[in-house]
Write an enzyme that holds these catalytic residues in place. Sequence first.
Site, PDB file in Angstrom:
ATOM      1  N   ASP A  55      -6.526  -4.537   1.431  1.00 30.63           N
ATOM      2  CA  ASP A  55      -5.946  -5.661   2.156  1.00 30.63           C
ATOM      3  C   ASP A  55      -6.452  -5.725   3.595  1.00 30.63           C
ATOM      4  O   ASP A  55      -6.692  -4.693   4.226  1.00 30.63           O
ATOM      5  CB  ASP A  55      -4.423  -5.506   2.159  1.00 30.63           C
ATOM      6  CG  ASP A  55      -3.701  -6.794   2.484  1.00 30.63           C
ATOM      7  OD1 ASP A  55      -4.338  -7.861   2.460  1.00 30.63           O
ATOM      8  OD2 ASP A  55      -2.494  -6.726   2.776  1.00 30.63           O
ATOM      9  N   ARG A  88      -8.038 -10.757   8.096  1.00 31.50           N
ATOM     10  CA  ARG A  88      -7.488 -10.461   9.422  1.00 31.50           C
ATOM     11  C   ARG A  88      -8.452  -9.628  10.261  1.00 31.50           C
ATOM     12  O   ARG A  88      -8.516  -9.786  11.476  1.00 31.50           O
ATOM     13  CB  ARG A  88      -6.139  -9.755   9.273  1.00 31.50           C
ATOM     14  CG  ARG A  88      -4.988 -10.715   8.969  1.00 31.50           C
ATOM     15  CD  ARG A  88      -3.739  -9.979   8.559  1.00 31.50           C
ATOM     16  NE  ARG A  88      -3.840  -9.493   7.188  1.00 31.50           N
ATOM     17  CZ  ARG A  88      -3.006  -8.619   6.644  1.00 31.50           C
ATOM     18  NH1 ARG A  88      -2.024  -8.107   7.366  1.00 31.50           N
ATOM     19  NH2 ARG A  88      -3.148  -8.245   5.399  1.00 31.50           N
ATOM     20  N   TRP A  89      -9.209  -8.754   9.609  1.00 37.78           N
ATOM     21  CA  TRP A  89     -10.232  -7.983  10.325  1.00 37.78           C
ATOM     22  C   TRP A  89     -11.236  -8.937  10.970  1.00 37.78           C
ATOM     23  O   TRP A  89     -11.612  -8.769  12.129  1.00 37.78           O
ATOM     24  CB  TRP A  89     -10.937  -7.051   9.340  1.00 37.78           C
ATOM     25  CG  TRP A  89     -12.022  -6.205   9.928  1.00 37.78           C
ATOM     26  CD1 TRP A  89     -11.912  -4.942  10.427  1.00 37.78           C
ATOM     27  CD2 TRP A  89     -13.420  -6.555  10.069  1.00 37.78           C
ATOM     28  NE1 TRP A  89     -13.131  -4.481  10.873  1.00 37.78           N
ATOM     29  CE2 TRP A  89     -14.067  -5.458  10.661  1.00 37.78           C
ATOM     30  CE3 TRP A  89     -14.159  -7.692   9.746  1.00 37.78           C
ATOM     31  CZ2 TRP A  89     -15.432  -5.463  10.942  1.00 37.78           C
ATOM     32  CZ3 TRP A  89     -15.515  -7.703  10.023  1.00 37.78           C
ATOM     33  CH2 TRP A  89     -16.142  -6.589  10.620  1.00 37.78           C
ATOM     34  N   ARG A 148     -13.801 -15.530   7.913  1.00 33.58           N
ATOM     35  CA  ARG A 148     -13.172 -14.648   6.935  1.00 33.58           C
ATOM     36  C   ARG A 148     -14.187 -14.070   5.950  1.00 33.58           C
ATOM     37  O   ARG A 148     -14.038 -12.942   5.481  1.00 33.58           O
ATOM     38  CB  ARG A 148     -12.088 -15.408   6.171  1.00 33.58           C
ATOM     39  CG  ARG A 148     -10.839 -15.698   6.982  1.00 33.58           C
ATOM     40  CD  ARG A 148      -9.861 -16.566   6.183  1.00 33.58           C
ATOM     41  NE  ARG A 148      -9.465 -15.944   4.936  1.00 33.58           N
ATOM     42  CZ  ARG A 148      -8.472 -15.068   4.812  1.00 33.58           C
ATOM     43  NH1 ARG A 148      -7.773 -14.692   5.881  1.00 33.58           N
ATOM     44  NH2 ARG A 148      -8.166 -14.562   3.624  1.00 33.58           N
ATOM     45  N   HIS A 169     -14.859 -10.152   4.156  1.00 33.69           N
ATOM     46  CA  HIS A 169     -15.057  -9.771   2.757  1.00 33.69           C
ATOM     47  C   HIS A 169     -16.376  -9.022   2.573  1.00 33.69           C
ATOM     48  O   HIS A 169     -16.456  -8.073   1.785  1.00 33.69           O
ATOM     49  CB  HIS A 169     -15.035 -11.019   1.876  1.00 33.69           C
ATOM     50  CG  HIS A 169     -13.699 -11.696   1.824  1.00 33.69           C
ATOM     51  ND1 HIS A 169     -12.535 -11.035   1.482  1.00 33.69           N
ATOM     52  CD2 HIS A 169     -13.336 -12.987   2.083  1.00 33.69           C
ATOM     53  CE1 HIS A 169     -11.522 -11.879   1.518  1.00 33.69           C
ATOM     54  NE2 HIS A 169     -11.974 -13.070   1.891  1.00 33.69           N
ATOM     55  N   TRP A 208      -6.851 -17.334  -6.844  1.00 36.67           N
ATOM     56  CA  TRP A 208      -7.500 -18.617  -7.124  1.00 36.67           C
ATOM     57  C   TRP A 208      -6.915 -19.729  -6.261  1.00 36.67           C
ATOM     58  O   TRP A 208      -7.537 -20.788  -6.116  1.00 36.67           O
ATOM     59  CB  TRP A 208      -7.345 -18.981  -8.602  1.00 36.67           C
ATOM     60  CG  TRP A 208      -8.010 -18.034  -9.543  1.00 36.67           C
ATOM     61  CD1 TRP A 208      -7.401 -17.139 -10.367  1.00 36.67           C
ATOM     62  CD2 TRP A 208      -9.416 -17.862  -9.769  1.00 36.67           C
ATOM     63  NE1 TRP A 208      -8.327 -16.422 -11.088  1.00 36.67           N
ATOM     64  CE2 TRP A 208      -9.581 -16.860 -10.738  1.00 36.67           C
ATOM     65  CE3 TRP A 208     -10.566 -18.476  -9.235  1.00 36.67           C
ATOM     66  CZ2 TRP A 208     -10.826 -16.439 -11.199  1.00 36.67           C
ATOM     67  CZ3 TRP A 208     -11.820 -18.063  -9.685  1.00 36.67           C
ATOM     68  CH2 TRP A 208     -11.942 -17.053 -10.654  1.00 36.67           C
ATOM     69  N   LEU A 228     -17.205   9.306 -13.003  1.00 35.15           N
ATOM     70  CA  LEU A 228     -16.108   8.583 -12.362  1.00 35.15           C
ATOM     71  C   LEU A 228     -15.806   7.280 -13.090  1.00 35.15           C
ATOM     72  O   LEU A 228     -16.706   6.515 -13.418  1.00 35.15           O
ATOM     73  CB  LEU A 228     -16.492   8.290 -10.909  1.00 35.15           C
ATOM     74  CG  LEU A 228     -15.516   7.432 -10.095  1.00 35.15           C
ATOM     75  CD1 LEU A 228     -14.282   8.245  -9.721  1.00 35.15           C
ATOM     76  CD2 LEU A 228     -16.198   6.907  -8.832  1.00 35.15           C
ATOM     77  N   ARG A 277       3.890  -3.414   0.129  1.00 37.82           N
ATOM     78  CA  ARG A 277       4.353  -3.992  -1.128  1.00 37.82           C
ATOM     79  C   ARG A 277       3.241  -3.857  -2.159  1.00 37.82           C
ATOM     80  O   ARG A 277       2.070  -3.660  -1.830  1.00 37.82           O
ATOM     81  CB  ARG A 277       4.748  -5.448  -0.939  1.00 37.82           C
ATOM     82  CG  ARG A 277       3.660  -6.344  -0.383  1.00 37.82           C
ATOM     83  CD  ARG A 277       4.130  -7.791  -0.210  1.00 37.82           C
ATOM     84  NE  ARG A 277       3.085  -8.625   0.378  1.00 37.82           N
ATOM     85  CZ  ARG A 277       2.886  -8.777   1.680  1.00 37.82           C
ATOM     86  NH1 ARG A 277       3.663  -8.142   2.546  1.00 37.82           N
ATOM     87  NH2 ARG A 277       1.907  -9.549   2.133  1.00 37.82           N
ATOM     88  N   LEU A 278       3.616  -4.014  -3.436  1.00 35.77           N
ATOM     89  CA  LEU A 278       2.655  -3.865  -4.525  1.00 35.77           C
ATOM     90  C   LEU A 278       1.904  -5.152  -4.839  1.00 35.77           C
ATOM     91  O   LEU A 278       0.823  -5.102  -5.428  1.00 35.77           O
ATOM     92  CB  LEU A 278       3.366  -3.377  -5.791  1.00 35.77           C
ATOM     93  CG  LEU A 278       3.543  -1.867  -5.922  1.00 35.77           C
ATOM     94  CD1 LEU A 278       4.381  -1.543  -7.145  1.00 35.77           C
ATOM     95  CD2 LEU A 278       2.194  -1.180  -6.013  1.00 35.77           C
ATOM     96  N   GLU A 281       2.718   7.940  -6.122  1.00 36.49           N
ATOM     97  CA  GLU A 281       2.967   8.128  -4.700  1.00 36.49           C
ATOM     98  C   GLU A 281       2.301   6.966  -3.963  1.00 36.49           C
ATOM     99  O   GLU A 281       1.242   6.480  -4.383  1.00 36.49           O
ATOM    100  CB  GLU A 281       2.376   9.449  -4.216  1.00 36.49           C
ATOM    101  CG  GLU A 281       3.001  10.688  -4.851  1.00 36.49           C
ATOM    102  CD  GLU A 281       4.438  10.902  -4.398  1.00 36.49           C
ATOM    103  OE1 GLU A 281       4.727  10.644  -3.207  1.00 36.49           O
ATOM    104  OE2 GLU A 281       5.261  11.321  -5.233  1.00 36.49           O
TER     105      GLU A 281
END
Length: 255
Positions: free
Chosen positions: A30, A34-35, A43, A47, A79, A141, A204-205, A217
């Site tokens: 996330d 904002r970065w 924006r 990304h 979307w 991995l 939040r998820l 965790e």
Amino acid sequence: MSVSPDRNLHAPAADETGAKMPRHVAFIMDGNGRWATARGLPRTEGHRQGLAALRKVIRHAGRVGIETITIYSFSSENWNRPQAEVSFLMGLLRRFVQRDLSELHEANVRIRIIGGRSDLEPGILALLNEAEDLTRHNTGLNLVVAFNYGARSEIVRAAQELAEKVQAGEMQPADITEDAITAALDTSGLPDPDLIIRTSGEMRLSNFLLWQAAYSEFYFCDLYWPDFDEAAFDKALSCFCSRERRYGGLDAKAN
């Protein structure tokens, strides 16, 4: 991407003290927009830099011996973002497959896609299938990419699949157990995430791995995703290693 193909990426993970590290780490990446905004940039640049941060995370996960990482790359709600931003993100996906897929394959990384596929544009679906098909037999991995993903939708699809089996007489309602639901989810066969990391200060998820996160965790940090690097990853892993996981039971030291 430079994930060393000579590294045994499936080795048990432990920190320098021998503390057991997570097998499966999931990321809510996330703060890209904002970065960029904080730096007076579009924006889309956020990304782009976020993809660079992802490359660092994948490399580092391989180095420390984590078995599986899951990234929340594009939610089913994304979307609804401006069309120009969505188009740019789809372009990033194409460039990721074109630039990084061969290196990941050479490094023995297996890519798995979770999320809805029935309504995807054919060109995007072909890219996702290509990534999975090329790396299907790799044993290092696991890189799980949540694309067009929403946990509620995933659970609904699993429930529909089980209901259809009951209707067809292939199983009874009493056979719908936690294990049966788990097996019907997109993540079937994967361990639940031990650790879920979210950047940007949000806590939040956001409809991510709701079923699988029952005993995960959580680690929240204020860094925007493009600034999340190896040191930040190590800090999150160190925090995880210091925790006592009881899965609803009592601490062994408790009276």
